[in-house]
Scaffold this motif. Structure first.
Motif, short mmCIF file in Angstrom:
data_model
loop_
_atom_site.label_atom_id
_atom_site.label_comp_id
_atom_site.label_asym_id
_atom_site.label_seq_id
_atom_site.Cartn_x
_atom_site.Cartn_y
_atom_site.Cartn_z
N VAL A 161 0.84 -1.21 0.00
CA VAL A 161 0.00 0.00 0.00
C VAL A 161 0.86 1.25 0.00
N LEU A 162 1.88 1.29 0.86
CA LEU A 162 2.74 2.47 0.93
C LEU A 162 3.56 2.65 -0.34
N ALA A 163 4.00 1.54 -0.92
CA ALA A 163 4.73 1.63 -2.18
C ALA A 163 3.82 2.15 -3.29
N ALA A 164 2.55 1.73 -3.28
CA ALA A 164 1.60 2.20 -4.28
C ALA A 164 1.32 3.69 -4.14
N ILE A 165 1.17 4.15 -2.89
CA ILE A 165 0.98 5.58 -2.63
C ILE A 165 2.19 6.37 -3.13
N GLY A 166 3.37 5.86 -2.79
CA GLY A 166 4.58 6.53 -3.23
C GLY A 166 4.71 6.54 -4.74
N LEU A 167 4.31 5.44 -5.38
CA LEU A 167 4.40 5.36 -6.84
C LEU A 167 3.47 6.39 -7.49
N CYS A 168 2.28 6.57 -6.92
CA CYS A 168 1.35 7.57 -7.45
C CYS A 168 1.97 8.96 -7.37
N ALA A 169 2.59 9.29 -6.22
CA ALA A 169 3.24 10.59 -6.08
C ALA A 169 4.40 10.72 -7.05
N PHE A 170 5.15 9.63 -7.24
CA PHE A 170 6.31 9.65 -8.14
C PHE A 170 5.87 9.90 -9.58
N VAL A 171 4.83 9.19 -10.01
CA VAL A 171 4.33 9.36 -11.38
C VAL A 171 3.79 10.77 -11.59
N ALA A 172 3.05 11.27 -10.59
CA ALA A 172 2.54 12.64 -10.68
C ALA A 172 3.68 13.64 -10.78
#
Length: 289
Positions: A161-172
């Motif tokens: 979950v935390l990696a997914a949240i971080g990935l969303c921020a990274f992509v944005a």
């Protein structure tokens, strides 16, 4: 009692922070402190005091919040500490500094040439990526891959979950950086191509940290870096409240961004406290009666 780290032990690894790494932290911290003061406490004076004019002031405070997280992180590097406690912060710093270096040369005409702050800015973002890359190289193999004596193994679902949240921020963040014209039209406050790229660089930071959770379950490997992220989030949320008039509230992205930052702060605080409490509970059960 040591928790299962999810990583294999490495023979010969000392898990110590080498002197070169501490020197890098010692060099960078004063610049971060000065930049934080100028951008967070005096965000309306960047035309006179900073390397380039940042408008609206909310953008200056947003960047300053990232610098505050950097101060917390590098102070932890200087403390008596272990390499695996801080290692996952350095890839994030490398990506952030590299993106800001690229943004500087892409928007060279926007800077206050000849101003002392410009000279410091350019020097810092030309040199820092190489200094941080050097940290990662010289410390290669220093992490033994084992948990601390009092540690907590993060559950896989939490790490995903935390990696997914971080990935969303990274992509944005990458979208902001590489497609500033498209994001300026929908962003929650006014941006220029340069400030869009700067905001994008800031957003890459949590993703570059959190992705490592997919390979490493040790809470001790992320605790100190999460302190830096929490510090940044606190000051971002405060900046959004202080400079709320800078927001373009007629755009859906404004409320989405504010809501996302507030939610992230609450979730990160709860996660940090939960992990610390679990680590203490495991340590207590390991104590001899």
């Amino acid at each position: 009692m040591a928790a299962d780290s999810g990583t294999a032990g490495r023979a010969g690894a000392t898990d110590r922070i080498l002197r070169y790494t501490k020197w890098v932290a010692l060099i960078i911290i004063p610049f971060l402190v000065v930049a934080w003061v100028l951008l967070y406490l005096l965000p309306g004076n960047t035309e006179q005091l900073f390397a380039w004019t940042i408008a609206p002031p909310l953008t200056a405070m947003f960047l300053a919040s990232a610098y505050l997280g950097g101060i917390v992180f590098f102070v932890n590097v200087l403390r008596p500490n272990k390499w695996h406690h801080v290692r996952y912060g350095f890839p994030a710093v490398l990506v952030f500094a590299t993106l800001l270096s690229i943004a500087t040369f892409l928007h060279w005409d926007r800077f206050h040439h000849g101003h002392i702050s410009f000279i410091v800015w350019v020097t810092l973002y030309v040199v820092t990526p190489f200094l941080v890359l050097g940290v990662l190289i010289v410390n290669r193999g220093q992490d033994p891959g084992v948990p601390d004596e009092r540690d907590y193994a993060l559950p896989l679902v939490v790490r995903i979950v935390l990696a997914a949240i971080g990935l969303c921020a990274f992509v944005a963040g990458l979208f902001l950086f590489f497609s500033p014209a498209q994001t300026i039209a929908v962003w929650g406050w006014p941006l220029t191509p340069l400030t869009a790229r700067v905001a994008g660089a800031v957003l890459t930071l949590p993703g570059t940290v959190n992705v490592w959770m997919l390979w490493d379950a040790r809470w001790s490997a992320f605790r100190w870096v999460f302190q830096a992220q929490l510090a940044s989030l606190v000051f971002i949320v405060a900046a959004l409240a202080i400079r709320r008039d800078d927001m373009l509230w007629d755009r859906p992205s404004a409320m989405l961004f504010v809501g996302g930052m507030v939610f992230s702060l609450v979730a990160y605080v709860a996660f940090y406290l939960w992990c610390d409490s679990r680590a203490r509970a495991l340590a207590a059960t390991a104590e001899p009666l």
